[in-house]
Write a protein that holds these residues in place. Structure first.
Motif, PDB file in Angstrom:
ATOM      1  N   SER A 269       0.861  -1.231   0.128  1.00 55.86           N
ATOM      2  CA  SER A 269       0.219  -0.378   0.141  1.00 55.86           C
ATOM      3  C   SER A 269       0.670   1.314  -0.019  1.00 55.86           C
ATOM      4  O   SER A 269       2.021   1.392   0.336  1.00 55.86           O
ATOM      5  CB  SER A 269      -1.179   0.145   0.897  1.00 55.86           C
ATOM      6  OG  SER A 269      -0.199   0.046   2.408  1.00 55.86           O
TER       7      SER A 269
ATOM      8  N   TRP B 205       0.998   3.690   2.351  1.00 57.64           N
ATOM      9  CA  TRP B 205       1.031   4.191   3.487  1.00 57.64           C
ATOM     10  C   TRP B 205       2.647   3.062   3.864  1.00 57.64           C
ATOM     11  O   TRP B 205       3.416   3.728   4.718  1.00 57.64           O
ATOM     12  CB  TRP B 205       0.793   4.354   4.272  1.00 57.64           C
ATOM     13  CG  TRP B 205      -0.577   5.543   4.004  1.00 57.64           C
ATOM     14  CD1 TRP B 205      -1.144   5.354   4.452  1.00 57.64           C
ATOM     15  CD2 TRP B 205      -0.282   6.512   4.134  1.00 57.64           C
ATOM     16  NE1 TRP B 205      -2.550   6.504   3.719  1.00 57.64           N
ATOM     17  CE2 TRP B 205      -1.330   7.288   3.843  1.00 57.64           C
ATOM     18  CE3 TRP B 205       1.255   7.423   4.625  1.00 57.64           C
ATOM     19  CZ2 TRP B 205      -1.399   8.679   3.905  1.00 57.64           C
ATOM     20  CZ3 TRP B 205       0.737   8.771   4.582  1.00 57.64           C
ATOM     21  CH2 TRP B 205      -0.642   9.414   4.130  1.00 57.64           C
ATOM     22  N   GLU B 206       2.970   2.011   3.328  1.00 56.59           N
ATOM     23  CA  GLU B 206       3.494   0.724   3.719  1.00 56.59           C
ATOM     24  C   GLU B 206       5.155   1.482   3.194  1.00 56.59           C
ATOM     25  O   GLU B 206       5.598   1.213   3.113  1.00 56.59           O
ATOM     26  CB  GLU B 206       2.976  -0.236   2.997  1.00 56.59           C
ATOM     27  CG  GLU B 206       1.875  -1.215   4.097  1.00 56.59           C
ATOM     28  CD  GLU B 206       1.337  -2.562   3.961  1.00 56.59           C
ATOM     29  OE1 GLU B 206       1.117  -3.697   4.394  1.00 56.59           O
ATOM     30  OE2 GLU B 206       1.127  -3.091   2.239  1.00 56.59           O
TER      31      GLU B 206
ATOM     32  N   ASN C 146       5.345  -0.532  -7.886  1.00 56.90           N
ATOM     33  CA  ASN C 146       4.594   0.266  -6.881  1.00 56.90           C
ATOM     34  C   ASN C 146       5.495   1.939  -7.630  1.00 56.90           C
ATOM     35  O   ASN C 146       5.270   2.812  -6.949  1.00 56.90           O
ATOM     36  CB  ASN C 146       6.377   0.507  -5.839  1.00 56.90           C
ATOM     37  CG  ASN C 146       6.494  -0.777  -4.688  1.00 56.90           C
ATOM     38  OD1 ASN C 146       5.102  -0.770  -4.033  1.00 56.90           O
ATOM     39  ND2 ASN C 146       7.210  -0.843  -4.376  1.00 56.90           N
TER      40      ASN C 146
ATOM     41  N   ASN D 169       3.042   4.148  -6.371  1.00 60.57           N
ATOM     42  CA  ASN D 169       3.308   4.612  -4.993  1.00 60.57           C
ATOM     43  C   ASN D 169       4.481   6.032  -5.019  1.00 60.57           C
ATOM     44  O   ASN D 169       4.759   6.785  -4.782  1.00 60.57           O
ATOM     45  CB  ASN D 169       3.702   3.456  -3.763  1.00 60.57           C
ATOM     46  CG  ASN D 169       2.870   2.860  -3.807  1.00 60.57           C
ATOM     47  OD1 ASN D 169       1.111   3.025  -3.359  1.00 60.57           O
ATOM     48  ND2 ASN D 169       2.925   2.006  -3.428  1.00 60.57           N
TER      49      ASN D 169
END
Length: 216
Positions: free
Chosen positions: A2, A4-5, A179, A182
């Motif tokens: 995620s 936030w991870e 990612n 992200n």
């Protein structure tokens, strides 16, 4: 993983990129402010000179896309910090020049005449009367320039420049990977957060340096 991870796993690198981004924008903004105010001081009394100053920065500089500007600078300065600093400083000039001219022209002539009447020469009159009264619009120009430079600094990653643009470019280059989104999101939100922090600092500076009567 995620978002936030991802931030938790790479927070040290993201903070370093954030620091570099701020470190690229802040000194360029300082130089652009000094140059912009000087240009405003030199040109505001003459209509043609003021028009030339604002038209040059608007038409000549802002008409050039930031990516093209950096690309044109690379053969001259090489990759890295140099093209980033030059491009950011040039782009930062317009709002400061324009607002310095507007602010200086907006000073009440009666106050200038009063300063003349008590024997103030040109330089003390400029430093103690005109520039302090023109400071609110100048500060507004600095705020606008800073917001603009936050976004333009991200493009500097194209020239191996510092900052959060590297995170965005890495994400774009690896679209489809786990990612990629992200990375783009982290870089973008980091720039937005940094712009808000700078703007909050300018609001504080304004409260400390602008008398309540002038602030309205």
């Amino acid at each position: 993983m995620s978002f936030w991870e991802y931030v938790g796993s790479y927070h040290e690198k993201l903070l370093f990129d954030l620091y570099q981004h701020a470190g690229a924008v802040f000194p360029c903004m300082v130089v652009a402010t000094v140059l912009g105010v000087l240009i405003g001081v030199v040109t505001y009394r003459r209509e043609w000179a003021a028009g030339l100053a604002t038209t040059t920065t608007t038409t000549t500089l802002l008409a050039i896309p930031s990516l093209a500007m950096i690309g044109l600078l690379i053969p001259v300065t090489g990759l890295g910090v140099a093209p980033t600093v030059i491009a950011l400083t040039l782009y930062g000039l317009l709002p400061v020049v324009r607002n310095a001219i507007v602010g200086l022209r907006g000073v009440d002539p009666a106050l200038v005449d009063a300063a003349k009447g008590i024997g103030m020469s040109r330089l003390p009159r400029l430093l103690r009367v005109e520039l302090p009264l023109a400071w609110p619009p100048i500060l507004t120009g600095i705020r606008v320039s800073t917001r603009m430079l936050m976004g333009i600094a991200a493009i500097a990653a194209y020239a191996s420049g510092p900052g959060l643009g590297n995170e965005i470019f890495r994400g774009i280059a690896s679209l489809g990977s786990a990612n990629a989104l992200n990375q783009v999101l982290a870089g973008t939100l980091g720039i937005v957060a940094l712009a808000l922090l700078f703007d909050a600092a300018y609001v504080l500076i304004g409260r400390l340096t602008i008398p309540r009567g002038i602030r309205g």
